[in-house]
Write a protein that holds these residues in place. Sequence first.
Motif, PDB file in Angstrom:
ATOM      1  N   MET A   1      30.097  30.075  11.728  1.00 25.33           N
ATOM      2  CA  MET A   1      29.672  29.674  13.150  1.00 25.33           C
ATOM      3  C   MET A   1      30.708  28.618  13.714  1.00 25.33           C
ATOM      4  N   THR A   2      30.626  28.971  14.992  1.00 25.98           N
ATOM      5  CA  THR A   2      31.445  28.139  15.781  1.00 25.98           C
ATOM      6  C   THR A   2      30.590  27.333  16.695  1.00 25.98           C
ATOM      7  N   VAL A   3      30.872  26.246  17.097  1.00 27.76           N
ATOM      8  CA  VAL A   3      29.961  25.210  17.695  1.00 27.76           C
ATOM      9  C   VAL A   3      30.851  24.439  18.785  1.00 27.76           C
ATOM     10  N   ARG A   4      30.278  24.373  20.070  1.00 29.91           N
ATOM     11  CA  ARG A   4      30.707  23.524  21.072  1.00 29.91           C
ATOM     12  C   ARG A   4      29.730  22.579  21.489  1.00 29.91           C
ATOM     13  N   VAL A   5      30.043  21.392  21.241  1.00 30.28           N
ATOM     14  CA  VAL A   5      28.978  20.236  21.815  1.00 30.28           C
ATOM     15  C   VAL A   5      29.435  19.260  23.015  1.00 30.28           C
ATOM     16  N   THR A   6      28.717  19.500  24.023  1.00 28.68           N
ATOM     17  CA  THR A   6      29.268  19.276  25.285  1.00 28.68           C
ATOM     18  C   THR A   6      28.256  17.667  25.697  1.00 28.68           C
ATOM     19  N   PRO A   7      29.083  16.682  25.813  1.00 26.79           N
ATOM     20  CA  PRO A   7      28.140  15.596  26.099  1.00 26.79           C
ATOM     21  C   PRO A   7      27.400  15.189  27.464  1.00 26.79           C
ATOM     22  N   ALA A   8      26.432  14.879  27.405  1.00 31.79           N
ATOM     23  CA  ALA A   8      25.758  14.636  28.904  1.00 31.79           C
ATOM     24  C   ALA A   8      25.258  13.320  28.720  1.00 31.79           C
ATOM     25  N   ALA A   9      24.745  12.707  29.734  1.00 29.57           N
ATOM     26  CA  ALA A   9      24.097  11.338  29.976  1.00 29.57           C
ATOM     27  C   ALA A   9      23.125  10.940  28.729  1.00 29.57           C
ATOM     28  N   GLY A  10      23.452  10.683  27.591  1.00 31.06           N
ATOM     29  CA  GLY A  10      22.598  10.169  26.589  1.00 31.06           C
ATOM     30  C   GLY A  10      21.965  11.552  25.600  1.00 31.06           C
ATOM     31  N   TRP A  11      22.529  12.505  26.095  1.00 30.56           N
ATOM     32  CA  TRP A  11      22.137  13.936  25.193  1.00 30.56           C
ATOM     33  C   TRP A  11      23.245  14.634  25.048  1.00 30.56           C
ATOM     34  N   VAL A  12      23.236  15.839  24.328  1.00 28.50           N
ATOM     35  CA  VAL A  12      24.118  16.938  24.103  1.00 28.50           C
ATOM     36  C   VAL A  12      23.541  18.396  24.716  1.00 28.50           C
ATOM     37  N   ARG A  13      24.619  18.996  25.000  1.00 26.40           N
ATOM     38  CA  ARG A  13      24.330  20.514  25.115  1.00 26.40           C
ATOM     39  C   ARG A  13      25.092  21.145  23.853  1.00 26.40           C
ATOM     40  N   VAL A  14      24.512  22.208  23.236  1.00 27.21           N
ATOM     41  CA  VAL A  14      25.080  22.811  22.192  1.00 27.21           C
ATOM     42  C   VAL A  14      25.259  24.594  22.397  1.00 27.21           C
ATOM     43  N   ARG A  15      26.320  24.970  22.108  1.00 28.05           N
ATOM     44  CA  ARG A  15      26.601  26.349  22.233  1.00 28.05           C
ATOM     45  C   ARG A  15      27.045  26.764  20.926  1.00 28.05           C
ATOM     46  N   ALA A  16      26.440  27.648  20.344  1.00 30.55           N
ATOM     47  CA  ALA A  16      26.660  28.226  18.841  1.00 30.55           C
ATOM     48  C   ALA A  16      26.780  29.786  18.828  1.00 30.55           C
ATOM     49  N   ALA A  17      28.146  30.093  17.969  1.00 30.03           N
ATOM     50  CA  ALA A  17      27.823  31.605  17.869  1.00 30.03           C
ATOM     51  C   ALA A  17      27.642  31.575  16.268  1.00 30.03           C
ATOM     52  N   VAL A  18      26.825  32.448  15.951  1.00 33.24           N
ATOM     53  CA  VAL A  18      26.511  32.509  14.373  1.00 33.24           C
ATOM     54  C   VAL A  18      26.493  33.971  14.142  1.00 33.24           C
ATOM     55  N   THR A  19      27.127  34.205  12.960  1.00 28.28           N
ATOM     56  CA  THR A  19      27.155  35.644  12.107  1.00 28.28           C
ATOM     57  C   THR A  19      26.884  35.345  10.761  1.00 28.28           C
ATOM     58  N   GLY A  20      26.376  36.711  10.228  1.00 32.42           N
ATOM     59  CA  GLY A  20      26.117  36.667   8.861  1.00 32.42           C
ATOM     60  C   GLY A  20      24.873  36.075   8.111  1.00 32.42           C
ATOM     61  N   LEU A  21      24.101  36.040   9.089  1.00 31.70           N
ATOM     62  CA  LEU A  21      22.527  35.714   8.560  1.00 31.70           C
ATOM     63  C   LEU A  21      21.667  36.980   8.153  1.00 31.70           C
ATOM     64  N   PRO A  22      20.667  36.944   7.389  1.00 37.86           N
ATOM     65  CA  PRO A  22      20.162  37.901   6.873  1.00 37.86           C
ATOM     66  C   PRO A  22      19.039  38.491   7.948  1.00 37.86           C
ATOM     67  N   GLU A  23      18.980  39.506   8.276  1.00 34.79           N
ATOM     68  CA  GLU A  23      17.877  40.261   9.094  1.00 34.79           C
ATOM     69  C   GLU A  23      16.520  39.534   8.889  1.00 34.79           C
ATOM     70  N   GLY A  24      15.887  39.269   9.947  1.00 35.29           N
ATOM     71  CA  GLY A  24      14.326  38.744   9.858  1.00 35.29           C
ATOM     72  C   GLY A  24      14.174  37.509   9.791  1.00 35.29           C
ATOM     73  N   GLU A  25      15.327  36.599   9.307  1.00 36.06           N
ATOM     74  CA  GLU A  25      15.216  35.275   9.078  1.00 36.06           C
ATOM     75  C   GLU A  25      14.860  34.460  10.529  1.00 36.06           C
ATOM     76  N   ARG A  26      13.911  33.596  10.447  1.00 35.57           N
ATOM     77  CA  ARG A  26      13.655  32.645  11.516  1.00 35.57           C
ATOM     78  C   ARG A  26      14.388  31.464  11.142  1.00 35.57           C
ATOM     79  N   CYS A  27      15.456  31.266  12.143  1.00 36.77           N
ATOM     80  CA  CYS A  27      16.260  30.304  12.000  1.00 36.77           C
ATOM     81  C   CYS A  27      16.112  29.280  13.327  1.00 36.77           C
ATOM     82  N   THR A  28      16.721  27.993  12.941  1.00 34.56           N
ATOM     83  CA  THR A  28      16.576  26.878  13.893  1.00 34.56           C
ATOM     84  C   THR A  28      18.106  26.454  13.851  1.00 34.56           C
ATOM     85  N   LEU A  29      18.601  25.972  14.904  1.00 37.36           N
ATOM     86  CA  LEU A  29      19.677  25.305  15.106  1.00 37.36           C
ATOM     87  C   LEU A  29      19.349  23.908  15.379  1.00 37.36           C
ATOM     88  N   VAL A  30      19.869  22.915  14.363  1.00 35.53           N
ATOM     89  CA  VAL A  30      19.579  21.541  14.293  1.00 35.53           C
ATOM     90  C   VAL A  30      20.868  20.547  14.353  1.00 35.53           C
TER      91      VAL A  30
END
Length: 89
Positions: A1-30
Amino acid sequence: MTVRVTPAAGWVRVRAAVTGLPEGERCTLVVVGRDGSRTTAGSWVVGAGAREGEGKGAALDGSAAVAPADVAAVVVENESGKRFVSVPV
């Protein structure tokens, strides 16, 4: 996974590129805070086929109400809590 976290006013934007996860998994970005707090930035089901799934991966955009200075890591886990990957920030 590669991640970019961009600051905002009191919160963050997150951009993630994820590979290699098993098909059918219900995933959460935390977003994990330095105090151990956890905020969901997005979720998805790992698809199958030529454009998605284990081989191709997923690109995700999300946000979390966490102060930029308080972000410790971004993790991907399934709905049972199994952690697939963690990236320190």
